[in-house]
Scaffold this motif. Structure first.
Motif, PDB file in Angstrom:
ATOM      1  N   ASP A 141      79.759 -27.857 -13.564  1.00 26.92           N
ATOM      2  CA  ASP A 141      81.118 -27.375 -13.810  1.00 26.92           C
ATOM      3  C   ASP A 141      82.049 -28.576 -13.824  1.00 26.92           C
ATOM      4  OD1 ASP A 141      83.499 -26.077 -14.067  1.00 26.92           O
ATOM      5  OD2 ASP A 141      83.490 -25.162 -12.083  1.00 26.92           O
ATOM      6  N   ILE A 142      82.311 -29.090 -15.022  1.00 27.69           N
ATOM      7  CA  ILE A 142      83.180 -30.258 -15.168  1.00 27.69           C
ATOM      8  C   ILE A 142      84.297 -29.967 -16.162  1.00 27.69           C
ATOM      9  CG2 ILE A 142      81.549 -32.060 -14.475  1.00 27.69           C
ATOM     10  CD1 ILE A 142      80.911 -32.365 -17.481  1.00 27.69           C
ATOM     11  N   MET A 143      84.612 -28.657 -16.323  1.00 26.67           N
ATOM     12  CA  MET A 143      85.654 -28.257 -17.270  1.00 26.67           C
ATOM     13  C   MET A 143      85.406 -28.915 -18.621  1.00 26.67           C
ATOM     14  SD  MET A 143      88.938 -28.397 -14.669  1.00 26.67           S
ATOM     15  CE  MET A 143      88.483 -30.000 -13.998  1.00 26.67           C
ATOM     16  N   ALA A 144      84.159 -28.766 -19.087  1.00 28.84           N
ATOM     17  CA  ALA A 144      83.696 -29.480 -20.279  1.00 28.84           C
ATOM     18  C   ALA A 144      84.520 -29.169 -21.518  1.00 28.84           C
ATOM     19  CB  ALA A 144      82.221 -29.152 -20.536  1.00 28.84           C
ATOM     20  N   ASP A 145      85.023 -27.956 -21.617  1.00 37.38           N
ATOM     21  CA  ASP A 145      85.794 -27.568 -22.796  1.00 37.38           C
ATOM     22  C   ASP A 145      87.277 -27.885 -22.672  1.00 37.38           C
ATOM     23  OD1 ASP A 145      83.557 -26.628 -24.150  1.00 37.38           O
ATOM     24  OD2 ASP A 145      83.727 -24.626 -23.287  1.00 37.38           O
ATOM     25  N   GLY A 146      87.694 -28.450 -21.547  1.00 44.35           N
ATOM     26  CA  GLY A 146      89.089 -28.850 -21.351  1.00 44.35           C
ATOM     27  C   GLY A 146      89.274 -30.330 -21.613  1.00 44.35           C
ATOM     28  N   LYS A 147      90.495 -30.719 -21.843  1.00 43.47           N
ATOM     29  CA  LYS A 147      90.819 -32.129 -22.088  1.00 43.47           C
ATOM     30  C   LYS A 147      91.143 -32.805 -20.756  1.00 43.47           C
ATOM     31  CE  LYS A 147      92.464 -31.518 -26.834  1.00 43.47           C
ATOM     32  NZ  LYS A 147      91.434 -32.374 -27.475  1.00 43.47           N
ATOM     33  N   HIS A 148      90.324 -33.788 -20.401  1.00 39.33           N
ATOM     34  CA  HIS A 148      90.448 -34.465 -19.113  1.00 39.33           C
ATOM     35  C   HIS A 148      90.041 -35.930 -19.254  1.00 39.33           C
ATOM     36  CE1 HIS A 148      91.094 -30.731 -16.880  1.00 39.33           C
ATOM     37  NE2 HIS A 148      90.155 -30.199 -17.638  1.00 39.33           N
ATOM     38  N   PRO A 149      90.347 -36.759 -18.256  1.00 40.18           N
ATOM     39  CA  PRO A 149      89.789 -38.114 -18.256  1.00 40.18           C
ATOM     40  C   PRO A 149      88.261 -38.027 -18.226  1.00 40.18           C
ATOM     41  CG  PRO A 149      91.516 -37.896 -16.596  1.00 40.18           C
ATOM     42  CD  PRO A 149      91.202 -36.513 -17.075  1.00 40.18           C
ATOM     43  N   ARG A 150      87.604 -38.911 -18.966  1.00 39.87           N
ATOM     44  CA  ARG A 150      86.144 -38.888 -19.037  1.00 39.87           C
ATOM     45  C   ARG A 150      85.585 -40.305 -18.940  1.00 39.87           C
ATOM     46  NH1 ARG A 150      84.902 -33.401 -18.552  1.00 39.87           N
ATOM     47  NH2 ARG A 150      86.307 -32.222 -19.921  1.00 39.87           N
ATOM     48  N   THR A 151      84.376 -40.390 -18.412  1.00 43.17           N
ATOM     49  CA  THR A 151      83.607 -41.634 -18.380  1.00 43.17           C
ATOM     50  C   THR A 151      82.228 -41.335 -18.950  1.00 43.17           C
ATOM     51  OG1 THR A 151      84.752 -42.326 -16.359  1.00 43.17           O
ATOM     52  CG2 THR A 151      82.741 -43.511 -16.926  1.00 43.17           C
ATOM     53  N   ALA A 152      81.698 -42.247 -19.758  1.00 46.14           N
ATOM     54  CA  ALA A 152      80.378 -42.028 -20.342  1.00 46.14           C
ATOM     55  C   ALA A 152      79.711 -43.376 -20.613  1.00 46.14           C
ATOM     56  CB  ALA A 152      80.487 -41.218 -21.636  1.00 46.14           C
ATOM     57  N   ILE A 153      78.407 -43.312 -20.846  1.00 50.93           N
ATOM     58  CA  ILE A 153      77.622 -44.504 -21.153  1.00 50.93           C
ATOM     59  C   ILE A 153      76.653 -44.165 -22.273  1.00 50.93           C
ATOM     60  CG2 ILE A 153      75.904 -43.959 -19.360  1.00 50.93           C
ATOM     61  CD1 ILE A 153      75.628 -47.000 -18.891  1.00 50.93           C
ATOM     62  N   GLY A 154      76.458 -45.104 -23.187  1.00 47.47           N
ATOM     63  CA  GLY A 154      75.555 -44.853 -24.297  1.00 47.47           C
ATOM     64  C   GLY A 154      74.883 -46.125 -24.776  1.00 47.47           C
ATOM     65  N   ILE A 155      73.910 -45.949 -25.663  1.00 48.50           N
ATOM     66  CA  ILE A 155      73.180 -47.072 -26.230  1.00 48.50           C
ATOM     67  C   ILE A 155      73.046 -46.850 -27.735  1.00 48.50           C
ATOM     68  CG2 ILE A 155      70.874 -46.059 -25.890  1.00 48.50           C
ATOM     69  CD1 ILE A 155      71.705 -49.734 -25.182  1.00 48.50           C
ATOM     70  N   THR A 156      73.185 -47.915 -28.508  1.00 49.15           N
ATOM     71  CA  THR A 156      73.033 -47.821 -29.954  1.00 49.15           C
ATOM     72  C   THR A 156      71.604 -48.194 -30.349  1.00 49.15           C
ATOM     73  OG1 THR A 156      73.675 -50.113 -30.397  1.00 49.15           O
ATOM     74  CG2 THR A 156      75.451 -48.478 -30.249  1.00 49.15           C
ATOM     75  N   LYS A 157      71.275 -47.967 -31.620  1.00 49.35           N
ATOM     76  CA  LYS A 157      69.934 -48.243 -32.108  1.00 49.35           C
ATOM     77  C   LYS A 157      69.559 -49.710 -31.919  1.00 49.35           C
ATOM     78  CE  LYS A 157      67.011 -47.585 -36.195  1.00 49.35           C
ATOM     79  NZ  LYS A 157      66.977 -47.091 -37.600  1.00 49.35           N
ATOM     80  N   ASP A 158      70.546 -50.598 -32.074  1.00 49.79           N
ATOM     81  CA  ASP A 158      70.276 -52.030 -31.918  1.00 49.79           C
ATOM     82  C   ASP A 158      70.614 -52.541 -30.519  1.00 49.79           C
ATOM     83  OD1 ASP A 158      72.953 -51.655 -32.238  1.00 49.79           O
ATOM     84  OD2 ASP A 158      73.230 -53.165 -33.792  1.00 49.79           O
ATOM     85  N   LYS A 159      70.592 -51.644 -29.534  1.00 50.05           N
ATOM     86  CA  LYS A 159      70.712 -51.965 -28.108  1.00 50.05           C
ATOM     87  C   LYS A 159      72.079 -52.524 -27.718  1.00 50.05           C
ATOM     88  CE  LYS A 159      65.833 -52.663 -26.926  1.00 50.05           C
ATOM     89  NZ  LYS A 159      64.864 -53.580 -26.288  1.00 50.05           N
ATOM     90  N   HIS A 160      73.117 -52.078 -28.381  1.00 54.82           N
ATOM     91  CA  HIS A 160      74.458 -52.357 -27.872  1.00 54.82           C
ATOM     92  C   HIS A 160      74.800 -51.294 -26.837  1.00 54.82           C
ATOM     93  CE1 HIS A 160      74.925 -54.990 -31.413  1.00 54.82           C
ATOM     94  NE2 HIS A 160      75.879 -55.572 -30.691  1.00 54.82           N
TER      95      HIS A 160
END
Length: 231
Positions: A141-160
Motif C-alpha cells: 500500500d504505497i498509494m500507487a495510483d496517487g501523485k507522490h514523491p517517488r524513488t526508484a532504481i533501474g538498469i538499461t540494456k547497456d548497464k547504465h
C-alpha cells in the motif's frame, strides 16, 4: 538519514532505498539489503490486512549478481537455506484467498538467491523491457495510483544505472509528484529494461556531493532503513 550515510564516506550520490515499519516503538527494515555479498536484511515474507488471514507476497529486488549482471525480479525468503528469485510474482490479492507460500517451484521455478549487492523495494516497475507495476500482487500500500514523491532504481540494456527521484506533495508549487505507473513509463523512456520502485513519500531524497536535490515532503530528512550510494 541520507546525510549521515553521506558523512560516512562522502559518497558522490546517495538515495533513500528500502521500506521499513514500526512495532513496539522500534523501527525495522522490511526490504532486502545486500552489501558486498552479505545479506543485511530480507524482504518481508508475510502480510495481512487483519493479522488473521495471512498472505505470502513475493516482493521486488534490484540485484547486482556476482557475475556482474543486473536484474529486477521478485524474491521470497523462507529460511536460511530457502531464499529464491522468481521471474514472475505470486498473483496475490487481498480480494482473494491467500495463495500457497512460495517455494522452489511456486509461483514459478525459483532460482537460489545470490547477489553481490541488492536492494529490496516494491513494486517491480519494469521487467525485461515491459512495464509490470505489480503493487497489487506484491500487497504493498504505497498509494500507487496517487501523485507522490517517488524513488526508484533501474538498469538499461547497456548497464547504465538509473537512480530516480521526484519531488511531490507541492513542496514546490505545481509539483504534485507521480504515480508508480508514471514512474515506470519515465524509466522505460530512459531505456531501462528493469526497474524497481523504492520507498517514497517523506523518505524520498537524493544527495549529490552532499547537496539535497529536492525538498523532502517531511520538510527535513527522514531517518530511513537503507540507502543506495555510489562509491
Amino acid at each position: 538519514t541520507p546525510k549521515k550515510v553521506y558523512d560516512e564516506g562522502n559518497w558522490p550520490i546517495v538515495i533513500n532505498a528500502g521500506f521499513f515499519y514500526a512495532s513496539g516503538g522500534l523501527n525495522y527494515s522490511s526490504s532486502l539489503a545486500v552489501r558486498e555479498s552479505e545479506v543485511l536484511a530480507y524482504n518481508i515474507n508475510y502480510a495481512s490486512e487483519d493479522w488473521v488471514k495471512m498472505y505470502y507476497p513475493t516482493r521486488g529486488a534490484f540485484i547486482e549478481h556476482k557475475d556482474g549482471t543486473y536484474e529486477v525480479a521478485w524474491t521470497y525468503w523462507k529460511s536460511s537455506d530457502a531464499h529464491y528469485i522468481y521471474d514472475t510474482p505470486a498473483a496475490n490479492s487481498y480480494d482473494a484467498e491467500p495463495l500457497q507460500q512460495p517455494d522452489a517451484k511456486f509461483p514459478s521455478k525459483g532460482r537460489v538467491f545470490e547477489a553481490k549487492n541488492a536492494i529490496g523495494g516494491s513494486p517491480v516497475l519494469i521487467k525485461d523491457g515491459k512495464i509490470k507495476n505489480t503493487y497489487k500482487e506484491e500487497l504493498i500500500d504505497i498509494m500507487a495510483d496517487g501523485k507522490h514523491p517517488r524513488t526508484a532504481i533501474g538498469i538499461t540494456k547497456d548497464k547504465h544505472l538509473i537512480l530516480f527521484v521526484c519531488e511531490g506533495r507541492n513542496m514546490t508549487e505545481g509539483v504534485p509528484g507521480y504515480t508508480t505507473g508514471e514512474v515506470a513509463q519515465i524509466l522505460l523512456d530512459y531505456g531501462c529494461t528493469d526497474a524497481l520502485n523504492l520507498d517514497g513519500g517523506g523518505s524520498t531524497l537524493m544527495l549529490v556531493n552532499g547537496k539535497e536535490m529536492l525538498k523532502p515532503s517531511d520538510k527535513k530528512q527522514r531517518s530511513v532503513a537503507s540507502c543506495v550510494y555510489i562509491k
